[in-house]
Design an enzyme around this catalytic site. Structure first.
Site, mmCIF file in Angstrom:
data_model
loop_
_atom_site.group_PDB
_atom_site.id
_atom_site.type_symbol
_atom_site.label_atom_id
_atom_site.label_comp_id
_atom_site.label_asym_id
_atom_site.label_seq_id
_atom_site.Cartn_x
_atom_site.Cartn_y
_atom_site.Cartn_z
ATOM 1 N N LEU A 1 0.093 -3.731 2.632
ATOM 2 C CA LEU A 1 0.174 -3.262 4.017
ATOM 3 C C LEU A 1 1.284 -4.018 4.741
ATOM 4 O O LEU A 1 1.310 -5.241 4.747
ATOM 5 C CB LEU A 1 -1.163 -3.507 4.726
ATOM 6 C CG LEU A 1 -1.202 -3.044 6.191
ATOM 7 C CD1 LEU A 1 -1.145 -1.533 6.289
ATOM 8 C CD2 LEU A 1 -2.436 -3.593 6.906
ATOM 9 N N HIS A 2 2.208 -3.281 5.320
ATOM 10 C CA HIS A 2 3.280 -3.946 6.062
ATOM 11 C C HIS A 2 3.590 -3.212 7.351
ATOM 12 O O HIS A 2 3.665 -1.993 7.387
ATOM 13 C CB HIS A 2 4.541 -4.108 5.203
ATOM 14 C CG HIS A 2 5.036 -2.851 4.555
ATOM 15 N ND1 HIS A 2 4.468 -2.315 3.418
ATOM 16 C CD2 HIS A 2 6.056 -2.034 4.879
ATOM 17 C CE1 HIS A 2 5.125 -1.226 3.057
ATOM 18 N NE2 HIS A 2 6.102 -1.018 3.941
ATOM 19 N N LEU A 3 3.731 -4.025 8.392
ATOM 20 C CA LEU A 3 4.050 -3.500 9.723
ATOM 21 C C LEU A 3 5.562 -3.549 9.897
ATOM 22 O O LEU A 3 6.184 -4.594 9.693
ATOM 23 C CB LEU A 3 3.380 -4.386 10.788
ATOM 24 C CG LEU A 3 3.732 -4.079 12.246
ATOM 25 C CD1 LEU A 3 3.104 -2.764 12.688
ATOM 26 C CD2 LEU A 3 3.263 -5.212 13.164
#
Length: 716
Positions: free
Chosen positions: A616-618
């Site tokens: 998960l990466h913003l």
DNA sequence: GTTCTAGAAC
DNA sequence: GTTCTAGAAC
């Protein structure tokens, strides 16, 4: 040469039509034709680009003498009742002329991009902006402007040469991406003659083909990429376990997740190369005197700060001369000393902590050329070029310019360097511009000025820093003790075991379980940030921040979740709310940091509905999308359609319904629409040229809900 | 994710 | 002829 002729052929056809339309015989058909043609009628703004003496005014006059199109020549040299006026006056007059249905020549030098930008904005649905570049040799321009008398700009005689030279230094050739619809380059009188014909033949209803014509030696400089995850994974540990002559302080920083920051430095230190003694061939004995004397004069002003002369080689003559002379003068060797090493790796390879380094720059402040200049620009990446450009375009001998390094710059991040000071010394090399022909009276004066300016620049950073609270550097205390080579082996093993087999779908995921090797890079970094010190900007127990390896905008960082099992948005549930909140907060902090460096930047924070890479990466991404890495429809649509899920929306949805809404990958194939005005564009290049100048505000839903992060004082 | 490149589009 | 996209390979 055939290209202007193509233009002429084109005009010839249009002339035929024009003749038909102006025939009085059939009024009804004339009306019809006129409507059709006038729907396409466009005024033209031609920016003449060239130094004094390049023939701009002559060009305009030649065209206007026999053109059928109404032209207005706007000359900054006479606009103010026959006297020189301002750029603003030129703009005003250009707007008035266009309103009157006249095309316009902008007769001023227009040599750099910034000077041109305001005039390019005159372009629109009914106005095309062209550049006509008069690239005649400097000698021709100078001799013309020296000889002429009664010139409008009152630029004659000896002063002209200096002015022309100075202007040519800051020259930047125009490019289509600035917003020109057509650029024509002329290198000699024959080219100019052709250009005069082309524009003279241009009737009121005619247009010229758009594009760039006649350019010789185009600038093919390519942007060096930022760090490469994959290469770094294997290269970093291997390199540090080998050939370091001096100390290897690599382990020193291990407990520091936030890299060296200026506040943690005990002693502000400037590392500088010897100026002018390499490529510029300045006498070493004289140079060493100047270095020692200037340093001696400055030390009392610098408090505890240090000055360090650096050279690559142990056999450096300048280093031994300076060392000997400083010792003879009993200068404090703790505060002024010499050091052998690569100025871009003093901390990582030499164990010397410097917060400011000097660059032996060239007058254009451009990367390349070799030596220290090339090394520093290479180590700092494109961030330094951009930060430099924001301060100055060129540098005079004897002067320096202080450039703060953005916090994402590899040099800042890995070496703790917060500022680069570009400095230009005198030149004694006849093969380089502005050679002083062995005039050491002048040369020594300029070299002294150069060091003085450099040390003053450094002094200003010391003064700034003294306002900050001083903290002790704890970084030298701990070491994890693990062998680098061993670590490397394990690490490679991890990748290999993940890449064995299995069919891969188009987002990098294997259908059953597992990911393609390239899709694992983020996961690997998130799991072991301590093994990626060179690229990790920040990390905590729950998140890691890195630069996107292929940034799609001027600023583009990723906040990675460190949760093993959360590969993407589809895995996020209520149990991750705290994590999502931390990611949002960290993202906001980086936005503020970037906006502090450049208040005009506007950001969005969000996730891709279906990520291509595991973990998960913003995305924290500025909304200019000014990047060579933004190349295709998928890139664009993944950040500007509903496929991009704003962090705040995701948070709300997870809180209220236990999961985030995801958009289908199908939207990535949709048409290319401007992120501001939503207009559609056929190709990526056309879209990119549109977004560079789109004046529309951002869509209402983004502006209203603070999904879009802009500084309140920014004009966007 | 990127790079490479054939061939479509202009 | 050049520009640009899109699909395969990695």
């Amino acid at each position: 040469m055939f290209i202007p002729l193509l233009g002429l052929e084109f005009i010839e056809n249009r002339k035929e039509r024009e003749r038909e339309t102006s025939s009085p015989i059939n009024n009804a058909s004339k009306m019809e034709m006129e409507t059709e043609v006038s729907a396409e009628k466009k005024e033209i703004v031609v920016l003449l680009v060239g130094p004094p003496g390049s023939g701009k005014s002559t060009f305009c006059e030649s065209v206007m003498k026999s053109s059928h199109r109404p032209w207005s020549r706007i000359c900054q040299d006479i606009i103010n009742n026959g006297k020189a006026g301002s750029k603003a006056q030129c703009l005003k007059m250009a707007i008035e002329s266009l309103k009157e249905g006249k095309s316009v020549f902008i007769d001023r030098c227009n040599l750099d991009r910034e000077q041109r930008s305001e005039f390019i904005k005159l372009g629109g649905p009914h106005v095309e902006v062209h550049a006509l570049v008069l690239e005649l040799s400097a000698q021709v321009c100078i001799s013309r402007s020296v000889k002429r008398s009664g010139h409008e700009g009152n630029l004659q005689g000896g002063r002209a040469a200096a002015v022309v030279n100075k202007m040519l230094r800051s020259k930047e050739l125009p490019k289509l991406n600035e917003g020109f619809s057509r650029i024509l380059f002329c290198y000699n009188d024959a080219d100019v003659e052709n250009a005069v014909k082309t524009y003279t033949m241009l009737g009121p209803m005619d247009t010229l083909p758009s594009g760039s014509f006649g350019l010789k030696n185009p600038d093919t400089k390519s942007q060096p990429g930022i760090m490469n995850f994959f290469k770094k994974v294997s290269a970093v540990p291997a390199a540090s376990s080998s050939s370091n002559e001096v100390t290897t302080p690599k382990a020193n920083e291990k407990i520091e997740i936030f890299r060296v920051s200026p506040a943690k430095l005990v002693v502000p230190t400037l590392a500088f190369p010897s100026i002018s003694t390499a490529d510029f061939q300045f006498d070493l004995d004289k140079a060493s005197d100047i270095i020692v004397e200037t340093a001696e004069a400055f030390l009392p002003k610098l408090g505890s700060a240090r000055l360090v002369l650096v050279d690559l080689s142990h056999g450096s003559t300048i280093l031994s001369l300076v060392k000997a002379k400083a010792s003879r003068k009993n200068i404090d060797s703790g505060r002024f000393f010499t050091f052998v090493g690569d100025i871009t790796k003093l901390h990582s390879q030499g164990g010397l902590h410097c917060n400011v380094i000097a660059n032996a720059a060239n007058w254009r402040l451009k990367s390349g050329g070799g030596g220290v200049n090339a090394a520093i620009f290479k180590a700092a990446g494109p961030d330094l070029e951009a930060a430099t450009r924001a301060r100055a375009n060129t540098l005079l001998p004897g002067k320096s310019v202080l450039v703060p390094l953005p916090s994402t710059c590899p040099l800042h991040n890995a070496e703790g360097i917060t500022h680069v000071i570009h400095v230009l010394g005198p030149n004694m090399n006849p093969n380089r511009p502005d050679c002083l022909n062995n005039d050491y009276t002048k040369g020594c004066k300029i070299l002294r000025e150069a060091y003085t300016s450099l040390f003053e620049g450094f002094l200003s950073t010391v003064q700034d820093q003294s306002k900050l609270p001083k903290r002790i550097n704890q970084a030298t205390v701990l070491d994890s003790g693990e062998e680098d080579s061993e670590r490397n082996k394990k690490f490679k093993g991890t990748i290999a075991s993940n890449t064995k087999s299995g069919s891969v779908d188009d987002s990098g995921k294997k259908r059953s379980k597992g990911w393609s090797s390239w899709a694992l890079a983020l996961h690997i970094i998130a799991m072991h940030p301590e093994k990626h010190e060179n690229i990790v900007l920040e990390s905590s127990d729950h998140i890691v921040v890195i630069n996107d390896q292929y940034p799609k905008a001027r600023k583009h960082v990723l906040v990675l979740a460190r949760e093993e099992s959360v590969d993407g948005l589809e895995d996020v549930g209520r149990e991750n709310i705290q994590l999502l909140e931390e990611m949002q907060n960290v993202g906001m902090k980086w936005v503020q940091r970037f906006q502090h460096e450049d208040p005009s930047l506007i950001f969005r924070l969000g996730y891709h509905s279906v990520p291509s890479m595991r973990q998960l990466h913003l995305h924290v991404i500025s909304q200019d999308f000014e990047s060579d890495h933004l190349k295709n429809k998928k890139h664009w649509n993944s950040f500007t359609t509903s496929f991009f899920r704003d962090s705040l929306d995701v948070l709300e949805e997870v809180k209220s319904q236990g999961k985030a809404n995801l958009e289908s990958e199908a939207v990535l194939k949709g048409e290319l629409r401007c992120n501001r005005c939503r207009s559609a564009h056929p190709t990526i290049p056309k879209l990119k040229s549109h977004i560079r100048t789109c004046p529309s505000p951002f869509p209402h839903h983004l502006l209203q809900t603070s999904r879009l992060l802009a500084r309140p004082d920014s004009s966007n």
